[in-house]
Scaffold this motif. Structure first.
Motif, mmCIF file in Angstrom:
data_model
loop_
_atom_site.group_PDB
_atom_site.id
_atom_site.type_symbol
_atom_site.label_atom_id
_atom_site.label_comp_id
_atom_site.label_asym_id
_atom_site.label_seq_id
_atom_site.Cartn_x
_atom_site.Cartn_y
_atom_site.Cartn_z
ATOM 1 N N ILE A 73 0.832 -1.207 0.000
ATOM 2 C CA ILE A 73 0.000 0.000 0.000
ATOM 3 C C ILE A 73 0.869 1.261 0.000
ATOM 4 C CG2 ILE A 73 -1.683 1.322 1.364
ATOM 5 C CD1 ILE A 73 -2.747 -1.425 2.367
ATOM 6 N N LEU A 74 2.056 1.170 0.591
ATOM 7 C CA LEU A 74 2.938 2.329 0.727
ATOM 8 C C LEU A 74 3.695 2.635 -0.560
ATOM 9 C CD1 LEU A 74 4.470 1.532 4.236
ATOM 10 C CD2 LEU A 74 2.575 3.080 3.726
ATOM 11 N N THR A 75 4.029 3.909 -0.723
ATOM 12 C CA THR A 75 4.868 4.321 -1.850
ATOM 13 C C THR A 75 6.316 3.980 -1.517
ATOM 14 O OG1 THR A 75 5.309 6.525 -0.959
ATOM 15 C CG2 THR A 75 3.329 6.278 -2.325
ATOM 16 N N PRO A 76 7.197 3.953 -2.527
ATOM 17 C CA PRO A 76 8.619 3.683 -2.248
ATOM 18 C C PRO A 76 9.221 4.678 -1.251
ATOM 19 C CG PRO A 76 8.199 3.463 -4.590
ATOM 20 C CD PRO A 76 6.934 3.991 -3.972
ATOM 21 N N LEU A 82 9.823 4.527 6.484
ATOM 22 C CA LEU A 82 9.457 3.532 7.492
ATOM 23 C C LEU A 82 10.670 2.714 7.911
ATOM 24 C CD1 LEU A 82 7.125 2.169 9.078
ATOM 25 C CD2 LEU A 82 6.828 0.650 7.126
ATOM 26 N N GLU A 83 11.438 2.252 6.957
ATOM 27 C CA GLU A 83 12.623 1.443 7.257
ATOM 28 C C GLU A 83 13.665 2.256 8.033
ATOM 29 O OE1 GLU A 83 12.862 -1.839 6.931
ATOM 30 O OE2 GLU A 83 10.838 -1.791 6.123
ATOM 31 N N LYS A 92 6.685 3.559 17.063
ATOM 32 C CA LYS A 92 5.880 3.078 15.934
ATOM 33 C C LYS A 92 4.762 4.036 15.559
ATOM 34 C CE LYS A 92 6.483 -1.895 16.460
ATOM 35 N NZ LYS A 92 5.805 -3.163 16.727
ATOM 36 N N ARG A 93 4.028 4.505 16.556
ATOM 37 C CA ARG A 93 2.891 5.375 16.279
ATOM 38 C C ARG A 93 3.346 6.660 15.586
ATOM 39 N NH1 ARG A 93 -1.254 5.737 20.826
ATOM 40 N NH2 ARG A 93 -1.909 3.864 19.779
ATOM 41 N N GLY A 94 4.430 7.235 16.075
ATOM 42 C CA GLY A 94 4.955 8.455 15.482
ATOM 43 C C GLY A 94 5.428 8.243 14.057
ATOM 44 N N VAL A 95 6.000 7.067 13.795
ATOM 45 C CA VAL A 95 6.491 6.753 12.455
ATOM 46 C C VAL A 95 5.324 6.710 11.472
ATOM 47 C CG1 VAL A 95 7.531 4.958 11.031
ATOM 48 C CG2 VAL A 95 8.509 5.493 13.252
ATOM 49 N N TRP A 96 4.285 6.007 11.826
ATOM 50 C CA TRP A 96 3.135 5.879 10.919
ATOM 51 C C TRP A 96 2.472 7.227 10.687
ATOM 52 C CZ3 TRP A 96 2.163 2.085 7.702
ATOM 53 C CH2 TRP A 96 2.764 0.843 7.937
#
Length: 151
Positions: A73-76, A82-83, A92-96
C-alpha cells in the motif's frame, strides 16, 4: 569533650532517623518499576492465552502476510521512511503518523488490519476468545481509572 561527642552522636541519630523514610520510599519506587518492567517483558497476553505451536505458526503467518500487504500500500518513499525510522528505533505510532498517508491508503490499511484481526480471532479457541475479552475489559477499566485520577 563528652558533650561534643554526645551532641555529635545525637545529631547522627537524628539525621539517620529522618533519612529512613526517604530511603524506604526510594526502595519501594525502585522495586515497583522493576516489577512493571519485568511484567511487560514476559509477553503479557500472548503467554496468558497459552497458544499451541500450531496457533503460534498461524499467527506468524498472519503477521507476515499483513506486513507484506501493508508494504504494498505504501509508496517507495514511504517505505524508505518507514525502514529508516525502524532502524533508528523511533516510536511506531509516530512513524506511521509521519508517513502522511492519503485517505485511500488509510482506508486500505484499515481493511488490512480488520482482516488480520478476523484471521487472528479465527484461530483462537472459545476459551481463548473469552480470556481475550476479559483482558480487553481489564485494560479498558485501567485506562478509564487512569483518566479519572488524572482529572
Amino acid at each position: 569533650m563528652k558533650l561534643k561527642k554526645l551532641s555529635f552522636l545525637a545529631g547522627a541519630i537524628a539525621l539517620t532517623l529522618s533519612a529512613i523514610p526517604f530511603a524506604a520510599q526510594a526502595e519501594i519506587n525502585s522495586s515497583s518499576s522493576t516489577i512493571v518492567a519485568q511484567g511487560k517483558k514476559q509477553g503479557g497476553w500472548k503467554n496468558k492465552l497459552n497458544f499451541t505451536e500450531d496457533q503460534k505458526a498461524q499467527m506468524q503467518q498472519i503477521k507476515e502476510s499483513t506486513r507484506a500487504e501493508m508494504q504494498q500500500i505504501l509508496t517507495p518513499e514511504q517505505l524508505q521512511k518507514l525502514e529508516a525510522a525502524k532502524a533508528s528505533g523511533e516510536n511506531k505510532r509516530g512513524v506511521w503518523q509521519s508517513l502522511d498517508l492519503t485517505d485511500a491508503q488509510k482506508a486500505e490499511m484499515k481493511k488490512v488490519r480488520e482482516s488480520k484481526k478476523a484471521q487472528f480471532e479465527a484461530i483462537l479457541t472459545d476459551e481463548q476468545k473469552a480470556q481475550m475479552q476479559e483482558m480487553k475489559q481489564m485494560r479498558q477499566n485501567r485506562r478509564s481509572s487512569r483518566r479519572q485520577s488524572a482529572s
